[in-house]
Design an enzyme around this catalytic site. Structure first.
Site, PDB file in Angstrom:
ATOM      1  N   CYS A 149      94.857  34.588  60.677  1.00 31.51           N
ATOM      2  CA  CYS A 149      94.330  35.931  60.416  1.00 31.51           C
ATOM      3  C   CYS A 149      93.752  35.922  59.007  1.00 31.51           C
ATOM      4  O   CYS A 149      93.353  34.868  58.518  1.00 31.51           O
ATOM      5  CB  CYS A 149      95.407  36.999  60.607  1.00 31.51           C
ATOM      6  SG  CYS A 149      96.813  36.865  59.478  1.00 31.51           S
ATOM      7  N   PHE A 150      93.695  37.056  58.346  1.00 31.72           N
ATOM      8  CA  PHE A 150      93.022  37.079  57.054  1.00 31.72           C
ATOM      9  C   PHE A 150      93.797  36.316  55.981  1.00 31.72           C
ATOM     10  O   PHE A 150      93.239  35.482  55.268  1.00 31.72           O
ATOM     11  CB  PHE A 150      92.777  38.521  56.590  1.00 31.72           C
ATOM     12  CG  PHE A 150      91.986  38.592  55.309  1.00 31.72           C
ATOM     13  CD1 PHE A 150      90.649  38.219  55.290  1.00 31.72           C
ATOM     14  CD2 PHE A 150      92.578  39.005  54.127  1.00 31.72           C
ATOM     15  CE1 PHE A 150      89.916  38.253  54.104  1.00 31.72           C
ATOM     16  CE2 PHE A 150      91.852  39.054  52.944  1.00 31.72           C
ATOM     17  CZ  PHE A 150      90.527  38.672  52.931  1.00 31.72           C
TER      18      PHE A 150
END
Length: 361
Positions: A95-96
Protein backbone atom coordinates in the site's frame (compact mmCIF):
# COMPACT_ATOMS: atom_id res chain seq x y z
CA UNK A 1 6.05 -19.21 3.80
CA UNK A 2 7.81 -16.35 2.03
CA UNK A 3 8.76 -13.38 4.19
CA UNK A 4 7.90 -9.71 3.83
CA UNK A 5 10.62 -7.81 1.98
CA UNK A 6 12.42 -4.49 1.87
CA UNK A 7 14.78 -5.61 -0.92
CA UNK A 8 13.54 -3.08 -3.48
CA UNK A 9 16.49 -3.65 -5.80
CA UNK A 10 15.61 -7.29 -6.40
CA UNK A 11 11.91 -6.50 -6.77
CA UNK A 12 12.66 -4.24 -9.73
CA UNK A 13 15.54 -6.23 -11.22
CA UNK A 14 13.35 -9.34 -11.29
CA UNK A 15 10.22 -7.60 -12.62
CA UNK A 16 8.38 -8.94 -9.59
CA UNK A 17 4.58 -8.77 -9.91
CA UNK A 18 3.09 -6.57 -7.22
CA UNK A 19 -0.47 -6.08 -6.03
CA UNK A 20 -1.09 -2.38 -5.36
CA UNK A 21 -3.64 -1.94 -2.58
CA UNK A 22 -3.93 1.85 -2.95
CA UNK A 23 -7.10 3.50 -4.20
CA UNK A 24 -7.47 3.92 -7.99
CA UNK A 25 -6.89 7.67 -7.79
CA UNK A 26 -3.54 7.08 -6.07
CA UNK A 27 -2.54 4.42 -8.58
CA UNK A 28 -3.38 6.72 -11.52
CA UNK A 29 -0.96 9.36 -10.21
CA UNK A 30 1.94 6.94 -10.32
CA UNK A 31 2.76 3.26 -10.01
CA UNK A 32 5.45 0.71 -10.81
CA UNK A 33 6.07 -1.58 -13.77
CA UNK A 34 4.50 -5.02 -13.27
CA UNK A 35 2.04 -3.77 -10.66
CA UNK A 36 -1.73 -4.19 -10.75
CA UNK A 37 -4.21 -2.01 -8.91
CA UNK A 38 -6.42 -4.26 -6.74
CA UNK A 39 -7.40 -1.78 -4.03
CA UNK A 40 -8.62 -2.51 -0.54
CA UNK A 41 -10.71 0.68 -0.65
CA UNK A 42 -12.21 2.41 -3.66
CA UNK A 43 -11.78 6.16 -4.10
CA UNK A 44 -14.96 7.08 -2.22
CA UNK A 45 -14.22 4.73 0.68
CA UNK A 46 -10.64 6.00 0.92
CA UNK A 47 -11.94 9.57 1.14
CA UNK A 48 -14.41 8.63 3.88
CA UNK A 49 -11.75 6.86 5.94
CA UNK A 50 -9.32 9.74 5.46
CA UNK A 51 -11.90 12.25 6.64
CA UNK A 52 -12.67 10.10 9.68
CA UNK A 53 -8.97 9.87 10.50
CA UNK A 54 -8.57 13.65 10.44
CA UNK A 55 -11.64 14.18 12.61
CA UNK A 56 -11.44 11.37 15.14
CA UNK A 57 -8.08 9.63 14.84
CA UNK A 58 -6.69 6.32 13.66
CA UNK A 59 -8.83 3.94 15.68
CA UNK A 60 -12.04 5.59 14.48
CA UNK A 61 -10.76 5.37 10.90
CA UNK A 62 -9.97 1.67 11.32
CA UNK A 63 -13.43 0.98 12.71
CA UNK A 64 -15.05 2.82 9.80
CA UNK A 65 -12.90 0.87 7.35
CA UNK A 66 -14.16 -2.42 8.76
CA UNK A 67 -17.77 -1.20 8.61
CA UNK A 68 -17.29 -0.30 4.96
CA UNK A 69 -15.81 -3.74 4.32
CA UNK A 70 -19.17 -5.50 4.22
CA UNK A 71 -19.25 -9.25 3.59
CA UNK A 72 -20.08 -8.55 -0.05
CA UNK A 73 -17.15 -6.13 -0.43
CA UNK A 74 -14.75 -8.54 1.29
CA UNK A 75 -15.86 -11.41 -0.94
CA UNK A 76 -15.38 -9.30 -4.06
CA UNK A 77 -11.90 -8.20 -2.99
CA UNK A 78 -10.84 -11.74 -2.14
CA UNK A 79 -11.88 -13.03 -5.56
CA UNK A 80 -9.55 -10.58 -7.35
CA UNK A 81 -6.74 -11.08 -4.83
CA UNK A 82 -6.90 -14.88 -5.10
CA UNK A 83 -6.72 -14.59 -8.88
CA UNK A 84 -3.59 -12.44 -8.62
CA UNK A 85 -1.97 -14.86 -6.16
CA UNK A 86 -2.70 -17.80 -8.46
CA UNK A 87 -1.23 -15.97 -11.45
CA UNK A 88 1.74 -14.62 -9.50
CA UNK A 89 2.71 -16.94 -6.63
CA UNK A 90 6.09 -15.15 -6.49
CA UNK A 91 4.55 -11.68 -6.10
CA UNK A 92 4.05 -9.22 -3.24
CA UNK A 93 1.43 -6.73 -2.12
CA UNK A 94 1.88 -3.15 -0.96
CA UNK A 95 0.00 0.00 0.00
CA UNK A 96 1.25 3.55 0.39
CA UNK A 97 3.50 3.08 3.42
CA UNK A 98 3.34 -0.67 3.95
CA UNK A 99 1.01 -0.12 6.87
CA UNK A 100 -2.65 -0.56 7.62
CA UNK A 101 -4.09 -1.31 4.18
CA UNK A 102 -1.47 -3.85 3.09
CA UNK A 103 -1.47 -5.58 6.49
CA UNK A 104 -5.27 -5.69 6.51
CA UNK A 105 -5.28 -7.28 3.06
CA UNK A 106 -2.53 -9.67 4.13
CA UNK A 107 -4.63 -10.73 7.14
CA UNK A 108 -7.76 -11.16 5.03
CA UNK A 109 -5.84 -13.47 2.72
CA UNK A 110 -4.34 -15.32 5.68
CA UNK A 111 -7.84 -15.91 7.04
CA UNK A 112 -8.54 -17.68 3.74
CA UNK A 113 -5.48 -19.87 4.14
CA UNK A 114 -3.24 -17.79 1.83
CA UNK A 115 0.10 -16.48 3.12
CA UNK A 116 1.23 -13.66 0.82
CA UNK A 117 4.10 -11.31 1.69
CA UNK A 118 4.06 -7.52 1.60
CA UNK A 119 6.63 -4.88 0.71
CA UNK A 120 7.78 -3.10 3.84
CA UNK A 121 7.64 0.66 3.47
CA UNK A 122 5.21 0.32 0.58
CA UNK A 123 4.93 2.65 -2.38
CA UNK A 124 6.60 5.57 -0.61
CA UNK A 125 9.81 3.64 0.15
CA UNK A 126 10.00 2.06 -3.33
CA UNK A 127 9.49 5.43 -5.00
CA UNK A 128 12.26 6.97 -2.88
CA UNK A 129 14.54 4.06 -3.83
CA UNK A 130 13.92 4.60 -7.56
CA UNK A 131 14.54 8.36 -7.31
CA UNK A 132 17.81 7.71 -5.51
CA UNK A 133 18.80 5.16 -8.15
CA UNK A 134 17.93 7.58 -10.94
CA UNK A 135 20.31 10.13 -9.46
CA UNK A 136 23.02 7.50 -9.01
CA UNK A 137 22.80 5.94 -12.46
CA UNK A 138 22.68 9.31 -14.24
CA UNK A 139 25.92 10.18 -12.44
CA UNK A 140 27.68 6.83 -12.81
CA UNK A 141 26.56 5.12 -16.02
CA UNK A 142 28.70 5.85 -19.12
CA UNK A 143 25.91 7.39 -21.19
CA UNK A 144 26.48 8.13 -24.88
CA UNK A 145 23.98 10.34 -26.71
CA UNK A 146 22.97 9.52 -30.29
CA UNK A 147 22.33 12.93 -31.82
CA UNK A 148 21.24 14.19 -35.20
CA UNK A 149 18.62 16.24 -36.98
CA UNK A 150 14.98 15.14 -37.04
CA UNK A 151 14.51 12.15 -39.32
CA UNK A 152 18.08 10.87 -39.00
CA UNK A 153 16.89 7.50 -37.73
CA UNK A 154 18.15 7.90 -34.18
CA UNK A 155 15.44 5.68 -32.71
CA UNK A 156 16.32 2.88 -35.13
CA UNK A 157 19.93 3.14 -33.97
CA UNK A 158 18.85 3.00 -30.32
CA UNK A 159 16.99 -0.23 -31.08
CA UNK A 160 20.06 -1.60 -32.86
CA UNK A 161 22.41 -0.85 -29.94
CA UNK A 162 23.16 -3.72 -27.57
CA UNK A 163 22.86 -1.55 -24.45
CA UNK A 164 20.42 1.34 -24.75
CA UNK A 165 17.40 3.01 -23.17
CA UNK A 166 14.52 4.05 -25.42
CA UNK A 167 13.10 7.18 -23.79
CA UNK A 168 10.58 7.78 -26.57
CA UNK A 169 9.38 4.20 -26.33
CA UNK A 170 8.85 4.59 -22.59
CA UNK A 171 7.03 7.90 -23.16
CA UNK A 172 4.88 6.47 -25.98
CA UNK A 173 5.77 9.52 -28.06
CA UNK A 174 8.22 10.22 -30.89
CA UNK A 175 9.34 13.50 -29.42
CA UNK A 176 8.19 16.09 -31.97
CA UNK A 177 4.99 18.04 -32.62
CA UNK A 178 4.01 15.15 -34.92
CA UNK A 179 5.17 12.55 -32.43
CA UNK A 180 1.89 11.48 -30.83
CA UNK A 181 1.13 7.79 -31.07
CA UNK A 182 -2.15 5.97 -30.65
CA UNK A 183 -1.04 4.78 -27.20
CA UNK A 184 -1.72 7.14 -24.27
CA UNK A 185 1.33 8.57 -22.59
CA UNK A 186 2.15 7.36 -19.09
CA UNK A 187 1.78 9.52 -16.00
CA UNK A 188 4.93 11.49 -15.21
CA UNK A 189 5.73 9.32 -12.18
CA UNK A 190 5.23 6.14 -14.22
CA UNK A 191 7.66 7.50 -16.82
CA UNK A 192 10.29 8.31 -14.20
CA UNK A 193 9.88 4.95 -12.49
CA UNK A 194 10.31 3.02 -15.73
CA UNK A 195 13.39 5.05 -16.73
CA UNK A 196 14.93 4.41 -13.31
CA UNK A 197 14.24 0.67 -13.48
CA UNK A 198 15.71 0.38 -16.98
CA UNK A 199 18.85 2.25 -15.95
CA UNK A 200 19.15 0.11 -12.82
CA UNK A 201 19.07 -3.03 -14.96
CA UNK A 202 21.69 -1.65 -17.34
CA UNK A 203 23.92 -0.83 -14.36
CA UNK A 204 24.20 -4.52 -13.51
CA UNK A 205 26.80 -5.00 -16.26
CA UNK A 206 29.61 -2.89 -17.69
CA UNK A 207 29.59 -0.93 -20.93
CA UNK A 208 28.34 2.21 -22.61
CA UNK A 209 24.63 2.96 -22.54
CA UNK A 210 23.21 4.68 -25.61
CA UNK A 211 20.35 7.13 -25.35
CA UNK A 212 18.68 9.30 -27.96
CA UNK A 213 19.19 13.05 -27.71
CA UNK A 214 16.02 14.60 -26.33
CA UNK A 215 14.79 18.01 -25.28
CA UNK A 216 13.30 18.42 -21.82
CA UNK A 217 9.87 17.23 -23.00
CA UNK A 218 8.84 14.07 -24.85
CA UNK A 219 5.24 14.90 -25.51
CA UNK A 220 3.99 15.68 -22.00
CA UNK A 221 6.61 13.53 -20.26
CA UNK A 222 9.24 15.72 -18.63
CA UNK A 223 12.82 14.49 -18.45
CA UNK A 224 13.95 14.68 -14.81
CA UNK A 225 16.54 17.47 -14.37
CA UNK A 226 19.23 14.96 -13.36
CA UNK A 227 18.72 13.14 -16.67
CA UNK A 228 18.71 16.40 -18.62
CA UNK A 229 22.08 17.27 -17.12
CA UNK A 230 23.44 13.80 -17.84
CA UNK A 231 22.46 14.12 -21.52
CA UNK A 232 23.95 17.61 -21.68
CA UNK A 233 27.41 16.50 -20.56
CA UNK A 234 27.50 13.02 -22.19
CA UNK A 235 29.67 12.36 -25.27
CA UNK A 236 27.80 12.24 -28.58
CA UNK A 237 27.55 10.20 -31.73
CA UNK A 238 26.38 12.44 -34.60
CA UNK A 239 24.16 11.02 -37.33
CA UNK A 240 24.49 13.09 -40.52
CA UNK A 241 21.84 12.45 -43.16
CA UNK A 242 20.75 14.68 -46.10
CA UNK A 243 17.38 16.39 -45.94
CA UNK A 244 15.82 14.25 -48.67
CA UNK A 245 16.75 11.01 -46.95
CA UNK A 246 15.41 12.30 -43.65
CA UNK A 247 12.15 13.39 -45.26
CA UNK A 248 11.68 9.95 -46.82
CA UNK A 249 12.25 8.26 -43.46
CA UNK A 250 9.75 10.60 -41.77
CA UNK A 251 7.09 9.98 -44.42
CA UNK A 252 7.62 6.23 -44.05
CA UNK A 253 7.28 6.38 -40.25
CA UNK A 254 4.56 9.01 -39.89
CA UNK A 255 2.47 8.29 -43.00
CA UNK A 256 3.01 4.95 -44.72
CA UNK A 257 3.58 2.85 -41.61
CA UNK A 258 1.16 4.91 -39.53
CA UNK A 259 -1.85 4.12 -41.75
CA UNK A 260 -2.46 0.79 -40.04
CA UNK A 261 -2.92 2.61 -36.72
CA UNK A 262 -6.03 4.26 -38.21
CA UNK A 263 -7.48 1.08 -39.77
CA UNK A 264 -10.57 1.07 -37.54
CA UNK A 265 -11.58 4.68 -38.12
CA UNK A 266 -15.06 5.20 -39.57
CA UNK A 267 -13.86 7.78 -42.10
CA UNK A 268 -11.14 5.42 -43.33
CA UNK A 269 -7.41 5.22 -42.51
CA UNK A 270 -6.16 7.91 -44.91
CA UNK A 271 -8.72 10.63 -44.01
CA UNK A 272 -8.28 9.96 -40.29
CA UNK A 273 -4.50 10.11 -40.59
CA UNK A 274 -4.77 13.31 -42.64
CA UNK A 275 -6.89 14.96 -39.96
CA UNK A 276 -4.34 13.97 -37.31
CA UNK A 277 -1.48 15.42 -39.38
CA UNK A 278 -3.33 18.72 -39.77
CA UNK A 279 -3.92 18.90 -36.01
CA UNK A 280 -0.24 18.30 -35.44
CA UNK A 281 0.75 21.01 -37.91
CA UNK A 282 -1.58 23.47 -36.17
CA UNK A 283 0.42 23.01 -32.95
CA UNK A 284 3.37 24.86 -34.46
CA UNK A 285 1.28 27.50 -36.23
CA UNK A 286 2.56 30.38 -34.10
CA UNK A 287 6.18 29.45 -34.69
CA UNK A 288 5.69 29.16 -38.44
CA UNK A 289 3.81 32.43 -38.78
CA UNK A 290 0.32 32.84 -40.13
CA UNK A 291 1.11 33.06 -43.86
CA UNK A 292 3.64 30.22 -43.88
CA UNK A 293 1.32 28.04 -41.85
CA UNK A 294 -1.55 28.54 -44.31
CA UNK A 295 0.73 27.70 -47.24
CA UNK A 296 1.98 24.52 -45.59
CA UNK A 297 -1.53 23.53 -44.48
CA UNK A 298 -2.73 23.81 -48.10
CA UNK A 299 0.21 21.69 -49.20
CA UNK A 300 -0.62 19.16 -46.51
CA UNK A 301 -4.26 18.98 -47.56
CA UNK A 302 -3.18 18.29 -51.14
CA UNK A 303 -0.88 15.49 -49.96
CA UNK A 304 -3.68 14.08 -47.82
CA UNK A 305 -6.02 14.06 -50.80
CA UNK A 306 -3.45 12.25 -52.94
CA UNK A 307 -2.96 9.63 -50.27
CA UNK A 308 -6.72 9.11 -49.90
CA UNK A 309 -7.37 8.87 -53.63
CA UNK A 310 -4.36 6.95 -54.91
CA UNK A 311 -2.49 5.66 -51.88
CA UNK A 312 0.69 7.55 -52.74
CA UNK A 313 2.65 9.32 -49.98
CA UNK A 314 5.17 11.00 -52.32
CA UNK A 315 3.50 14.41 -52.08
CA UNK A 316 4.41 14.63 -48.41
CA UNK A 317 8.16 14.60 -49.09
CA UNK A 318 8.61 18.22 -50.30
CA UNK A 319 6.37 19.41 -47.45
CA UNK A 320 8.51 17.57 -44.91
CA UNK A 321 11.70 18.93 -46.50
CA UNK A 322 10.35 22.44 -46.01
CA UNK A 323 9.45 21.79 -42.38
CA UNK A 324 12.89 20.36 -41.70
CA UNK A 325 14.76 23.26 -43.27
CA UNK A 326 12.56 26.08 -41.93
CA UNK A 327 11.64 24.77 -38.51
CA UNK A 328 13.03 21.53 -37.10
CA UNK A 329 16.68 21.87 -38.12
CA UNK A 330 17.02 25.31 -36.58
CA UNK A 331 15.36 24.18 -33.37
CA UNK A 332 17.67 21.18 -33.14
CA UNK A 333 20.77 23.23 -33.92
CA UNK A 334 19.91 25.44 -30.96
CA UNK A 335 19.56 22.37 -28.74
CA UNK A 336 22.93 21.08 -29.90
CA UNK A 337 24.58 24.34 -28.87
CA UNK A 338 23.60 23.60 -25.28
CA UNK A 339 25.42 20.25 -25.26
CA UNK A 340 28.79 20.00 -23.58
CA UNK A 341 29.97 16.49 -24.42
CA UNK A 342 32.55 15.84 -27.12
CA UNK A 343 31.92 13.91 -30.34
CA UNK A 344 32.94 10.24 -30.27
CA UNK A 345 31.94 9.48 -33.85
CA UNK A 346 30.09 11.07 -36.73
CA UNK A 347 28.79 9.65 -39.96
CA UNK A 348 25.77 8.62 -41.99
CA UNK A 349 23.06 6.40 -40.55
CA UNK A 350 24.70 3.35 -42.12
CA UNK A 351 28.12 4.32 -40.82
CA UNK A 352 26.84 4.89 -37.28
CA UNK A 353 25.04 1.55 -37.42
CA UNK A 354 28.29 -0.17 -38.37
CA UNK A 355 30.15 1.70 -35.60
CA UNK A 356 27.59 0.56 -33.03
CA UNK A 357 28.09 -3.01 -34.13
CA UNK A 358 31.83 -2.66 -33.64
CA UNK A 359 31.31 -1.30 -30.13
CA UNK A 360 29.17 -4.32 -29.25
CA UNK A 361 31.90 -6.66 -30.52
Amino acid sequence: MRQNTADYRQLFLNDTPMMDMRAPVEYARGAFPHSENLPLLDDQQRQQVGTEYKRNGQQAAIELGWRLATPEVRAQRLVTWRDFVQRHPDGYLYCFRGGLRSRTAQQMLRDEGIDYPLVEGGYKAMRAFLLEQLDRQCAELPLVVIAGHTGSGKTELIHAATRAIDLEGIAHHRGSSFGRTRRPQPAQIDFENRVSVDLLKLAQSAGQVFVEDESRLIGRCFLPPVLQQALKRAPRVLVEEPVEARAQRIVRDYVTDALEDFAGEESGPAPALGDALRRNLSRIQKRLGGLRYRQLDEQLQAANAELASGGSAEAYIPLVCTLLREYYDGTYDYLMQQREGGVLFRGSHAEVLQWLGEQAG
